[in-house]
Motif scaffolding. Structure first.
Motif, PDB file in Angstrom:
ATOM      1  N   ALA A 243      33.933  37.051  37.919  1.00  0.00           N
ATOM      2  CA  ALA A 243      34.958  36.547  37.001  1.00  0.00           C
ATOM      3  C   ALA A 243      35.465  35.182  37.437  1.00  0.00           C
ATOM      4  N   ASP A 244      35.523  34.954  38.736  1.00  0.00           N
ATOM      5  CA  ASP A 244      35.989  33.670  39.245  1.00  0.00           C
ATOM      6  C   ASP A 244      35.059  32.528  38.820  1.00  0.00           C
ATOM      7  N   ARG A 245      33.786  32.855  38.550  1.00  0.00           N
ATOM      8  CA  ARG A 245      32.813  31.823  38.166  1.00  0.00           C
ATOM      9  C   ARG A 245      32.592  31.752  36.653  1.00  0.00           C
ATOM     10  N   ARG A 246      33.039  32.757  35.929  1.00  0.00           N
ATOM     11  CA  ARG A 246      32.919  32.751  34.478  1.00  0.00           C
ATOM     12  C   ARG A 246      34.263  33.103  33.838  1.00  0.00           C
ATOM     13  N   PRO A 247      35.350  32.484  34.238  1.00  0.00           N
ATOM     14  CA  PRO A 247      36.662  32.892  33.697  1.00  0.00           C
ATOM     15  C   PRO A 247      36.772  32.731  32.187  1.00  0.00           C
ATOM     16  N   GLU A 248      36.051  31.768  31.639  1.00  0.00           N
ATOM     17  CA  GLU A 248      36.127  31.543  30.194  1.00  0.00           C
ATOM     18  C   GLU A 248      35.500  32.670  29.391  1.00  0.00           C
ATOM     19  N   ARG A 249      34.698  33.522  30.027  1.00  0.00           N
ATOM     20  CA  ARG A 249      34.024  34.617  29.326  1.00  0.00           C
ATOM     21  C   ARG A 249      34.766  35.942  29.453  1.00  0.00           C
ATOM     22  N   ILE A 250      35.740  36.005  30.329  1.00  0.00           N
ATOM     23  CA  ILE A 250      36.367  37.295  30.653  1.00  0.00           C
ATOM     24  C   ILE A 250      37.725  37.412  29.978  1.00  0.00           C
TER      25      ILE A 250
ATOM     26  N   PRO B 248      32.233  38.030  53.251  1.00  0.00           N
ATOM     27  CA  PRO B 248      33.567  37.806  52.684  1.00  0.00           C
ATOM     28  C   PRO B 248      33.501  37.403  51.209  1.00  0.00           C
ATOM     29  N   LEU B 249      34.472  37.860  50.461  1.00  0.00           N
ATOM     30  CA  LEU B 249      34.621  37.464  49.066  1.00  0.00           C
ATOM     31  C   LEU B 249      35.138  36.033  49.012  1.00  0.00           C
ATOM     32  N   ARG B 250      34.500  35.199  48.209  1.00  0.00           N
ATOM     33  CA  ARG B 250      34.931  33.810  48.081  1.00  0.00           C
ATOM     34  C   ARG B 250      35.425  33.563  46.659  1.00  0.00           C
ATOM     35  N   LEU B 251      36.688  33.149  46.546  1.00  0.00           N
ATOM     36  CA  LEU B 251      37.318  32.912  45.248  1.00  0.00           C
ATOM     37  C   LEU B 251      37.895  31.506  45.209  1.00  0.00           C
ATOM     38  N   SER B 252      37.739  30.855  44.058  1.00  0.00           N
ATOM     39  CA  SER B 252      38.287  29.503  43.888  1.00  0.00           C
ATOM     40  C   SER B 252      39.737  29.532  43.436  1.00  0.00           C
ATOM     41  N   GLY B 253      40.168  30.661  42.872  1.00  0.00           N
ATOM     42  CA  GLY B 253      41.513  30.777  42.308  1.00  0.00           C
ATOM     43  C   GLY B 253      41.497  30.925  40.803  1.00  0.00           C
ATOM     44  N   ALA B 254      40.356  30.649  40.168  1.00  0.00           N
ATOM     45  CA  ALA B 254      40.287  30.751  38.709  1.00  0.00           C
ATOM     46  C   ALA B 254      40.539  32.170  38.221  1.00  0.00           C
ATOM     47  N   VAL B 255      40.092  33.155  38.991  1.00  0.00           N
ATOM     48  CA  VAL B 255      40.240  34.544  38.571  1.00  0.00           C
ATOM     49  C   VAL B 255      41.702  34.973  38.513  1.00  0.00           C
ATOM     50  N   SER B 256      42.559  34.329  39.286  1.00  0.00           N
ATOM     51  CA  SER B 256      43.975  34.711  39.314  1.00  0.00           C
ATOM     52  C   SER B 256      44.687  34.392  38.008  1.00  0.00           C
ATOM     53  N   GLU B 257      44.071  33.591  37.137  1.00  0.00           N
ATOM     54  CA  GLU B 257      44.673  33.236  35.854  1.00  0.00           C
ATOM     55  C   GLU B 257      44.289  34.197  34.737  1.00  0.00           C
ATOM     56  N   LEU B 258      43.461  35.190  35.045  1.00  0.00           N
ATOM     57  CA  LEU B 258      43.002  36.110  34.017  1.00  0.00           C
ATOM     58  C   LEU B 258      43.919  37.318  33.879  1.00  0.00           C
ATOM     59  N   PRO B 259      44.069  37.863  32.674  1.00  0.00           N
ATOM     60  CA  PRO B 259      44.815  39.113  32.510  1.00  0.00           C
ATOM     61  C   PRO B 259      44.170  40.235  33.315  1.00  0.00           C
TER      62      PRO B 259
END
Length: 514
Positions: free
Chosen positions: A86-93, A185-196
């Protein structure tokens, strides 16, 4: 059209979702139960299979799905690849659903979140063996962790609600898990934190909406994200595998989550938090002596020549974030208990221990032991007459003292306690289990205050403790609070609640003076 991508936990694959997927499709939705690389039929795994491999699996599927809305559902380990994708495809989720899954952050390893310490230790041993394997060993089985045996599944999470035949099928269909999926380790950019997001909490596995709200009200800044209006919650009265134990309910919850429904945790506090409301008894005001993290409430007019007084050490629960103010020893309930005991002629002791996270029980136990040593060394305290009184999640800290009670410990008290780690409290050391330690307590008096309206996940630990106490003929006095809630001393200003506090204090002091 909504498409649900269903991602299973460790050692399982898409088969575990079949009943839920069928029901979702009958409702008009699309459903894609995922079998990740190496977790069943499909792409074969190898020594280089890791979390990134599973994230790529999901990315390929997300890119193939044509539905306007994609809801990613992660169960247990499955939430790690779900968040990574989801962090890499936030626009689709459209939404992420945590189905009895944690909230892993950037840099977290799935291995550290395995619920049972003994299982986690075994897995660590196997991981180290796999990492040290060379040649043929590495090429064959060294890179995979075998699934739990039939008897071990209940140590990975509550099996409540699973008929024996279903539990047997879970064990039979389980497959080895590639080591790298649990250690990378899980690597997140922060984009996923903006999703419902939606959390589906399984009560029999130790989670509930009430417990989430209680932690948020304590002021832990890490949990403020849960007050976002895009975050919703549901709870199911079942164990850790709800897709097997109650597929109808899971299907309904997923459809409602996709529609944005669910319970929301309020971001605004319209009244004072319950733990900061006044103590239910009117006790004489007195100021404590403060020594580091320890406060001592002393009886009135304590002359130096008077015989030393017994002491009651009150131990708060948690976890409590270190930035929360006021700290627990200044919460009205603990101030009230300290003052009340002092008014009755004993030394009341409160302290701030460092139970800031579930992994901190060992450090908190050291803080309590240090406070006890300080109190017993005070010349105004009778070092041979001390009681320890535990509250809520602090109840686990009683385990060491119950396992080997010293002669000066005259009584252990526990009020609305948690007396066994919740099934999903993976970071708690196995030694902190009072329900097991009680068998070594001998005839040490124990005063247990039980509230009628306790949270179900906590009440079951109390019943486990009392059953063990009965088996070993432990000296347990139970004080019930009719219609009482967890934290009743500042919530339930009733005659029954007041009498329960008075009776518990009298009983503890009676054991100190007897």
């Amino acid at each position: 059209m909504t498409a649900f991508i269903l991602v299973a936990g460790a050692h399982t694959g898409g088969w575990i979702w079949q009943e839920v997927a069928d029901r979702l499709r009958r409702s008009g939705a699309e459903a894609y139960p995922v079998t990740l690389t190496g977790m069943g039929e499909g792409r074969a795994a190898g020594p280089d299979t890791d979390l990134e491999t599973h994230i790529r699996d999901l990315l390929r599927l997300i890119d193939q799905v044509d539905a306007a809305e994609v809801v990613l559902v992660g169960h247990c380990y499955g939430i790690h690849p779900v968040l990574g994708a989801a962090d890499r495809r936030p626009e689709r989720i459209a939404r992420i659903v945590h189905l009895d899954a944690g909230m892993p952050q950037n840099g977290d390893q799935a291995l550290t979140l395995v619920p049972d310490q003994a299982v986690r230790d075994r897995l660590l041993h196997e991981v180290h063996a796999a990492e040290g394997a060379e040649g043929a060993d590495a090429a064959e089985e060294g890179w995979r962790i075998p699934p739990p045996s039939h008897e071990e599944w209940q140590r990975w999470g509550s099996v409540a609600g699973l008929p024996p035949s279903v539990l047997a099928r879970l064990a039979e269909n389980a497959v080895p898990q590639p080591v790298g999926t649990l250690t990378q380790p899980l690597r997140l950019s922060g984009a996923v934190s903006e999703l419902p997001a939606t959390g589906v909490l399984c009560v029999a596995n130790g989670s509930s909406i009430a417990s989430v709200e209680g932690l948020v009200r304590l002021g832990d800044p890490r949990l403020q994200v849960l007050t976002d209006p895009r975050v919703t919650f549901f709870e199911l009265d079942t164990g850790h595998w709800p897709m097997l134990s109650c597929p109808d309910e899971v299907t309904e919850v997923l459809l409602r989550a996709a529609a944005g429904e669910g319970h929301r945790v309020s971001a605004t506090v319209t009244e004072q938090p319950s733990h900061l409301l006044p103590f239910l008894l009117d006790v004489p005001e007195r100021h404590p002596e403060r020594v580091g993290r320890v406060d001592l409430y002393l009886p009135d007019d304590l002359p130096e020549a008077q015989a030393p007084c017994p002491a009651v050490v009150f131990v708060h629960g948690g976890p409590v974030h270190p930035d929360v103010r006021p700290t627990p020893r200044d919460w009205p309930a603990f101030v009230g208990y300290g003052r009340y005991v002092a008014a009755m002629g004993a030394v009341g002791v409160t302290l701030d221990h460092r139970l800031h996270d579930l992994a901190d029980y060992g450090r908190a136990a050291e803080d309590v032991a240090e406070a006890v040593d300080l109190v017993r060394a005070d010349p105004r305290v009778d070092e041979d007459r001390v009681a320890l009184w535990y509250f809520s999640a602090g109840g686990l800290l009683s385990a060491d003292w119950l396992a080997a009670p010293p002669p000066w410990l005259r009584c252990v008290a526990a009020t609305y306690p948690i007396l066994a780690p919740m099934p999903n409290w993976g970071l708690v050391e196995s030694r902190f289990r009072p329900a097991a330690s009680i068998r070594s307590a001998g005839r040490l008096p124990i005063v247990l205050t039980r509230v009628e309206l306790e949270r179900a996940e906590i009440a079951v630990t109390v019943e486990e403790f009392l059953a063990a106490a009965k088996e070993c003929d432990a000296d347990v006095e139970v004080i019930d609070v009719p219609q009482g809630h967890h934290g009743f001393e500042t919530i339930d200003r009733t005659e029954q609640a007041s009498h329960a506090v008075e009776r518990a204090v009298r009983s503890v002091l009676g054991h100190l003076r007897g």
